[in-house]
Motif scaffolding. Sequence first.
Motif, PDB file in Angstrom:
ATOM      1  N   THR A   1       0.844  -1.191   0.000  1.00 23.55           N
ATOM      2  CA  THR A   1       0.000   0.000   0.000  1.00 23.55           C
ATOM      3  C   THR A   1       0.877   1.237   0.000  1.00 23.55           C
ATOM      4  O   THR A   1       2.004   1.204   0.500  1.00 23.55           O
ATOM      5  CB  THR A   1      -0.962   0.010   1.212  1.00 23.55           C
ATOM      6  N   LYS A   2       0.358   2.302  -0.598  1.00 19.95           N
ATOM      7  CA  LYS A   2       1.060   3.584  -0.586  1.00 19.95           C
ATOM      8  C   LYS A   2       0.022   4.693  -0.674  1.00 19.95           C
ATOM      9  O   LYS A   2      -0.834   4.680  -1.547  1.00 19.95           O
ATOM     10  CB  LYS A   2       2.045   3.683  -1.745  1.00 19.95           C
ATOM     11  N   GLN A   3       0.089   5.643   0.256  1.00 16.53           N
ATOM     12  CA  GLN A   3      -0.837   6.778   0.262  1.00 16.53           C
ATOM     13  C   GLN A   3      -0.037   8.061   0.441  1.00 16.53           C
ATOM     14  O   GLN A   3       0.822   8.148   1.323  1.00 16.53           O
ATOM     15  CB  GLN A   3      -1.856   6.640   1.402  1.00 16.53           C
ATOM     16  N   LEU A   4      -0.335   9.043  -0.403  1.00 16.98           N
ATOM     17  CA  LEU A   4       0.311  10.346  -0.306  1.00 16.98           C
ATOM     18  C   LEU A   4      -0.468  11.244   0.649  1.00 16.98           C
ATOM     19  O   LEU A   4      -1.666  11.060   0.858  1.00 16.98           O
ATOM     20  CB  LEU A   4       0.391  11.007  -1.682  1.00 16.98           C
ATOM     21  N   PHE A   5       0.212  12.245   1.214  1.00 15.57           N
ATOM     22  CA  PHE A   5      -0.464  13.170   2.112  1.00 15.57           C
ATOM     23  C   PHE A   5      -1.634  13.866   1.419  1.00 15.57           C
ATOM     24  O   PHE A   5      -2.672  14.109   2.030  1.00 15.57           O
ATOM     25  CB  PHE A   5       0.517  14.219   2.662  1.00 15.57           C
TER      26      PHE A   5
ATOM     27  N   PRO B   1       2.307  17.842   0.331  1.00 15.08           N
ATOM     28  CA  PRO B   1       1.219  17.061  -0.283  1.00 15.08           C
ATOM     29  C   PRO B   1       1.677  15.864  -1.112  1.00 15.08           C
ATOM     30  O   PRO B   1       1.008  14.835  -1.114  1.00 15.08           O
ATOM     31  CB  PRO B   1       0.497  18.074  -1.166  1.00 15.08           C
ATOM     32  N   ASN B   2       2.810  15.964  -1.791  1.00 14.33           N
ATOM     33  CA  ASN B   2       3.255  14.880  -2.665  1.00 14.33           C
ATOM     34  C   ASN B   2       4.178  13.880  -1.982  1.00 14.33           C
ATOM     35  O   ASN B   2       4.681  12.964  -2.628  1.00 14.33           O
ATOM     36  CB  ASN B   2       3.921  15.446  -3.919  1.00 14.33           C
ATOM     37  N   TRP B   3       4.412  14.063  -0.703  1.00 12.70           N
ATOM     38  CA  TRP B   3       5.216  13.103   0.044  1.00 12.70           C
ATOM     39  C   TRP B   3       4.361  11.899   0.416  1.00 12.70           C
ATOM     40  O   TRP B   3       3.136  11.985   0.518  1.00 12.70           O
ATOM     41  CB  TRP B   3       5.763  13.735   1.311  1.00 12.70           C
ATOM     42  N   VAL B   4       5.018  10.770   0.662  1.00 14.19           N
ATOM     43  CA  VAL B   4       4.327   9.541   1.061  1.00 14.19           C
ATOM     44  C   VAL B   4       3.945   9.649   2.540  1.00 14.19           C
ATOM     45  O   VAL B   4       4.795   9.840   3.405  1.00 14.19           O
ATOM     46  CB  VAL B   4       5.218   8.302   0.838  1.00 14.19           C
ATOM     47  N   MET B   5       2.636   9.522   2.792  1.00 18.36           N
ATOM     48  CA  MET B   5       2.144   9.535   4.165  1.00 18.36           C
ATOM     49  C   MET B   5       2.366   8.163   4.810  1.00 18.36           C
ATOM     50  O   MET B   5       2.785   8.064   5.952  1.00 18.36           O
ATOM     51  CB  MET B   5       0.658   9.892   4.202  1.00 18.36           C
ATOM     52  N   HIS B   6       2.071   7.103   4.047  1.00 20.27           N
ATOM     53  CA  HIS B   6       2.196   5.747   4.583  1.00 20.27           C
ATOM     54  C   HIS B   6       2.382   4.766   3.437  1.00 20.27           C
ATOM     55  O   HIS B   6       1.687   4.852   2.432  1.00 20.27           O
ATOM     56  CB  HIS B   6       0.945   5.364   5.381  1.00 20.27           C
TER      57      HIS B   6
ATOM     58  N   SER C   1       7.413   6.082   5.520  1.00 17.96           N
ATOM     59  CA  SER C   1       6.735   7.365   5.362  1.00 17.96           C
ATOM     60  C   SER C   1       7.784   8.445   5.163  1.00 17.96           C
ATOM     61  O   SER C   1       8.928   8.291   5.600  1.00 17.96           O
ATOM     62  CB  SER C   1       5.911   7.685   6.615  1.00 17.96           C
ATOM     63  N   ASP C   2       7.370   9.523   4.513  1.00 20.68           N
ATOM     64  CA  ASP C   2       8.228  10.702   4.497  1.00 20.68           C
ATOM     65  C   ASP C   2       8.110  11.455   5.810  1.00 20.68           C
ATOM     66  O   ASP C   2       8.973  12.240   6.170  1.00 20.68           O
ATOM     67  CB  ASP C   2       7.853  11.633   3.334  1.00 20.68           C
ATOM     68  N   GLY C   3       7.029  11.203   6.541  1.00 19.49           N
ATOM     69  CA  GLY C   3       6.813  11.892   7.814  1.00 19.49           C
ATOM     70  C   GLY C   3       6.437  13.341   7.586  1.00 19.49           C
ATOM     71  O   GLY C   3       6.254  13.797   6.461  1.00 19.49           O
TER      72      GLY C   3
END
Length: 134
Positions: free
Chosen positions: A31-35, A47-52, A65-67
């Motif tokens: 799984t991959k979700q962006l902010f 916004p374009n960083w990986v949230m999880h 995550s990019d955190g």
Amino acid sequence: MYQLTPYLFFAGRCEEALDFYHQCFGGVVVTKQLFKDAPQVIEAAEPNWVMHAEFEAFGMKFMLSDGILAQERSGNNIALSIVLTDLDEQARLFDKLSHGGHIMMPLADTPWGARFGKLEDQFGVRWMLHCELV
């Protein structure tokens, strides 16, 4: 039952790390979700960083995550994520681990169907406690 899952933070380089780990281990990004795709606006997040993201290969699993830049510090780029199956046990453990430390995110129900909280203990170790709501 406890399950310890490493959670790695990359401050803007998570996509690059996912590619790297895929090249090293094969495996899959589960799984991959962006902010920007989160159900709510998260202050100070790019916004374009990986949230999880979750990555699996050879029976191992870790999260990435990019955190949030304002909260991630150099030298503190890992949190230990514990997946629990009992909400009462999660609350008990969260209270014990947070004693003398700092609660970064109180335990709360999340949009992804779990109760989740994040803290830094008195030794500077970050913990994330996750329990699915059933």
